[in-house]
Write an enzyme that holds these catalytic residues in place. Structure first.
Site, PDB file in Angstrom:
ATOM      1  N   GLU A   1       0.688   3.849   1.919  1.00  0.00           N
ATOM      2  CA  GLU A   1       1.098   4.301   3.250  1.00  0.00           C
ATOM      3  C   GLU A   1       2.391   3.628   3.698  1.00  0.00           C
ATOM      4  OE1 GLU A   1      -1.811   3.213   2.223  1.00  0.00           O
ATOM      5  OE2 GLU A   1      -3.472   3.974   3.437  1.00  0.00           O
TER       6      GLU A   1
ATOM      7  N   CYS B   1       0.828  -1.218   0.000  1.00  0.00           N
ATOM      8  CA  CYS B   1       0.000   0.000   0.000  1.00  0.00           C
ATOM      9  C   CYS B   1       0.857   1.261   0.000  1.00  0.00           C
ATOM     10  CB  CYS B   1      -0.884   0.038   1.235  1.00  0.00           C
ATOM     11  SG  CYS B   1      -2.127  -1.236   1.310  1.00  0.00           S
TER      12      CYS B   1
HETATM   13  N1  THU Z   1      -4.484   0.444  -0.971  1.00  0.00           N
HETATM   14  C1  THU Z   1      -3.603   1.383  -0.515  1.00  0.00           C
HETATM   15  O1  THU Z   1      -2.550   1.613  -1.126  1.00  0.00           O
HETATM   16  N2  THU Z   1      -3.899   2.038   0.619  1.00  0.00           N
HETATM   17  C2  THU Z   1      -5.100   1.946   1.279  1.00  0.00           C
HETATM   18  O2  THU Z   1      -5.308   2.659   2.266  1.00  0.00           O
HETATM   19  C3  THU Z   1      -6.119   1.020   0.820  1.00  0.00           C
HETATM   20  C4  THU Z   1      -5.700   0.090  -0.263  1.00  0.00           C
HETATM   21  C5  THU Z   1      -4.198  -0.221  -2.249  1.00  0.00           C
HETATM   22  C6  THU Z   1      -3.785  -1.645  -2.184  1.00  0.00           C
HETATM   23  C7  THU Z   1      -4.198  -2.131  -3.562  1.00  0.00           C
HETATM   24  O3  THU Z   1      -3.174  -1.813  -4.489  1.00  0.00           O
HETATM   25  C8  THU Z   1      -5.410  -1.299  -3.904  1.00  0.00           C
HETATM   26  O4  THU Z   1      -5.355  -0.170  -3.049  1.00  0.00           O
HETATM   27  C9  THU Z   1      -6.734  -2.021  -3.743  1.00  0.00           C
HETATM   28  O5  THU Z   1      -6.819  -2.600  -2.490  1.00  0.00           O
END
Ligand code: THU
Length: 129
Positions: free
Chosen positions: A55, A53
Site C-alpha cells: 500500500e 508494504c
Molecule cells: N504486508 C503488506 O504489504 N500489506 C499489508 O496490508 C499487510 C502486510 C506485507 C508486509 C510483509 O512483507 C508481509 O506482508 C508480511 O507481513
C-alpha cells in the site's frame, strides 16, 4: 462502481512482490482523480524492519509521479479472511487519501469495500497541528 479493474491491477502488482522472508505476497492499486492506476507490491528486506508494504509503495509511487485526489485503493492477498492494511499503512493512506474507499480482495473472487474511516477511526492528522 465496478472495482474489477482495480482488483486486477493489484493482483498483477502482487506478482512482483519481493517477499522471500514471509512468503506473504501483497499487491495494491490506487486510483487517482484522473482515473489513473498506480500499483505497488510489498518489498521485504533481510533486516525485516525495512520492509515496505504494498500500500505504501503504491501511494508513494503515485505521489512521486504527481498524482493526487485518490478515490479508491485495492489490496489483494492470498488469504481467505481478507487482508486489511497494517497500522502504518492506515496512517499513510489517511494522510494522502483521506476517507477513501478501500477494496479488500483475495485471489478467489472474494472482495469487500469499506471506507478507511471505518478501519481507522479518530485518526491523527494535520488538522491537529
Ligand atoms: N504486508 C503488506 O504489504 N500489506 C499489508 O496490508 C499487510 C502486510 C506485507 C508486509 C510483509 O512483507 C508481509 O506482508 C508480511 O507481513
Amino acid at each position: 462502481m465496478n472495482t474489477d479493474f482495480l482488483i486486477d491491477a493489484a493482483t498483477r502488482a502482487r506478482e512482483h512482490a519481493h517477499a522471500p522472508f514471509s512468503k506473504f505476497r501483497v499487491g495494491a492499486a490506487v486510483e487517482d482523480a484522473a482515473g489513473q492506476i498506480h500499483t505497488g507490491c510489498n518489498v521485504e528486506n533481510a533486516t525485516y524492519g525495512l520492509t515496505v508494504c504494498a500500500e505504501r509503495i503504491a501511494v508513494f509511487k503515485a505521489i512521486s509521479e504527481g498524482a493526487r485526489g485518490f478515490r479508491r485503493v485495492a489490496i489483494v492477498a492470498d488469504t481467505d479472511t481478507l487482508t486489511p492494511p497494517c497500522g502504518a499503512c492506515r496512517q499513510i493512506l489517511w494522510e494522502f487519501c483521506g476517507d477513501v474507499e478501500i477494496v479488500l480482495a483475495n485471489l478467489r473472487g472474494k472482495s469487500e469495500t469499506l471506507r478507511l474511516g471505518t478501519l481507522f477511526p479518530r485518526a491523527f492528522d494535520a488538522s491537529f497541528l
